[in-house]
Design an enzyme around this catalytic site. Structure first.
Site, PDB file in Angstrom:
ATOM      1  CG  ASP A  37      34.068  98.084 -11.632  1.00 10.45           C
ATOM      2  OD1 ASP A  37      33.536  98.419 -10.561  1.00 10.45           O
ATOM      3  OD2 ASP A  37      33.511  98.197 -12.730  1.00 10.45           O
ATOM      4  CE  LYS A  59      27.915  95.821  -8.383  1.00 11.18           C
ATOM      5  NZ  LYS A  59      26.704  96.224  -9.109  1.00 11.18           N
ATOM      6  CG  MET A 174      30.132  89.469 -18.415  1.00 10.23           C
ATOM      7  SD  MET A 174      29.122  90.779 -17.685  1.00 10.23           S
ATOM      8  CE  MET A 174      28.170  91.327 -19.115  1.00 10.23           C
TER       9      MET A 174
END
Length: 490
Positions: A37, A59, A174
């Site tokens: 990641d 991502k 997030m």
């Protein structure tokens, strides 16, 4: 399938390379394929084998995306092929990491897997900010909440009324963009407007920032401060403890960026000590060493062996081993090591140095050998070594042979590394060769302070038109760190 797992869903921790688990390092070192990641610790992939296939599947919001279906396909494809696969995820694979979904897909495909937990940012980032997520008197529980729900869901799955009533700490992952919404919903459902809140950006990394406010003003404060993802938001009375428990910012080099230019194999101890002092370290090796075809002569005719560097010590032992010999070949010789680092490298090979000068330079070695009778000496060093010591010993009447065991060559740096070095607060140089090759690659570095390990390195800087801002004394890596530390405090 049988024979144990072939796919490993591995948590890489929150960002600090020191928080990568031993199991994660072990698996990286045995993997055939690593699917990794974006938010893995810097340098984590160095633990992988050189021949391992490294596949970026990260991502980023608003940026390029690899669909989850493609990641699942790669896991199944490599797993079915019998390859040893590490799926390396930031934080913990099962805490907002979609590791559960990937595990289900592997189970459906009949592929055995193992889940390796990692330290999650919701605990680690507050800890690095000096905030405990639980406290006996302030918070008896903690709830981890996503601040970024799946946009395809018809409605929110979050029960804001229940979250507002929760008698403990709320940690939102997030949630930077959603911070105004989070604060508004919690207040609307009864959470007090003056409740302490902390937003922690880049948790556990050298550039970590922590912003403290209240539910009433945190969204505005975060916007004005330019807080960006990745970040976690902590809501609860424990956030007020930061004023008493903050520790990261108290490290003496916190907020300083320091470039380390020595060869990669030698850079790690220096970089580790700088990180321990709070610095953000840029590892930009400007040089590397290459072995030279050299044969160790019969040592019986010498009464002194001088080893000029840790590289020289390692290369010397390698040549001895190639010839079917070991440290016993040095029996009867007086052995001199140029500095404590060289002495340590000799000791690792089974040899204790008889002479280690106080100053780790050729002139210091000349002084240290002044009272010792020397008829014939062998100097084991790099090809580019200075002739100060051989010339001084010859002037005393000794016969001196120089054994060049390795040479220093430039290590190419990409544009990103050069830009990072140019923006550093300090650039450290541990040899004349690091000066030559780094300045050739990066230019004059007008904005950085230049830190030299000793006189020879400083002389090379002056030859390139730069006066060193810092010079180590003693002329060792530890002395270099101490000199930078003293300058930063002044």
């Amino acid at each position: 399938m049988s024979g144990g797992p072939t796919v490993f869903l591995v948590g890489a921790g929150p960002g600090d390379p020191g928080l990568l688990t031993l199991r994660a390092v072990e698996l990286l070192g045995s993997a055939d394929v690593v699917l990794y990641d974006r938010l893995i610790p810097p340098g984590a992939l160095r633990h992988a084998r050189p021949e391992a296939e490294l596949v970026y599947v990260g991502k980023q919001g608003g940026g390029p995306q690899m669909p989850q279906e493609e990641i699942d396909r790669l896991l199944v494809e490599h797993g079915r092929a019998g390859r040893r696969v590490v799926r390396l995820k930031g934080g913990d694979p099962l805490v907002f990491g979609r590791g559960g979904e990937e595990a289900l897909r592997l189970r459906e495909a009949g592929i055995e897997f193992e889940i390796v937990p990692g330290i999650t940012a919701g605990v680690a980032a507050p800890a690095y900010a000096g905030i405990p997520v639980t406290h006996r008197e302030l918070a008896s529980g903690v709830a981890f909440v996503t601040g970024h729900e799946n946009p395809d869901k018809p409605e929110s799955m979050l029960d804001w009324a229940a979250l507002a009533r929760f008698p403990g700490t709320l940690v939102f992952y997030m949630g930077v963009r959603a911070l105004p919404h989070i604060a508004e919903k919690l207040q609307a459902e009864g959470r007090k407007a003056d409740e302490p809140v902390a937003v922690i950006e880049r948790g556990t990394l050298p550039g970590q920032r922590t912003l403290v406010g209240t539910l009433a003003d945190i969204a505005e404060r975060a916007q004005l401060s330019g807080i960006r993802a990745p970040a976690v938001t902590l809501v609860g009375p424990v956030a007020a403890l930061r004023g008493d428990l903050a520790w990261l910012e108290r490290r003496p080099l916190h907020g300083r960026t320091i470039a380390v230019t020595r060869a990669r194999a030698q850079a790690s101890p220096l970089a580790a000590r700088l990180r321990d002092l709070g610095a953000e370290v840029i590892e930009a090796p400007a040089i590397r060493t290459e072995s030279l075809p050299a044969e160790v002569p019969d040592l019986a005719g010498y009464d002194l062996l001088v080893v000029s560097s840790p590289n020289g010590a390692r290369e010397l032992f390698a040549r001895l081993f190639e010839g079917g010999k070991d440290a016993r070949a040095l029996a009867g010789l007086k052995v001199a090591a140029m500095g404590p680092g060289t002495a340590r490298a000799l000791k690792e090979g089974g040899v204790r140095a008889d002479v280690v000068p106080e100053r780790s330079v050729a002139e210091g070695m000349v002084e240290a050998l002044a009272g010792i009778e020397i008829r014939r000496a062998l100097v084991a060093r790099g090809k580019e070594g200075r002739d100060v010591l051989p010339d001084a010993l010859r002037q005393r009447g000794a016969e001196v042979d120089v054994l060049a065991l390795y040479e220093t060559v430039p290590e190419p740096l990409d544009g990103e590394a050069i830009a990072a070095v140019a923006a550093a607060d300090y650039v450290t140089f541990t040899s004349a060769s690091t000066v030559r090759h780094l300045l050739a690659a990066a230019g004059a570095l007008p904005g950085a302070k230049l830190a030299s390990i000793g006189p020879a390195t400083s002389a090379e800087l002056r030859a390139h038109g730069r006066e060193p801002d810092v010079e180590a004394d003693p002329h060792t890596p530890d002395g270099l760190v101490d000199a930078v530390l003293a300058d930063a405090r002044s």
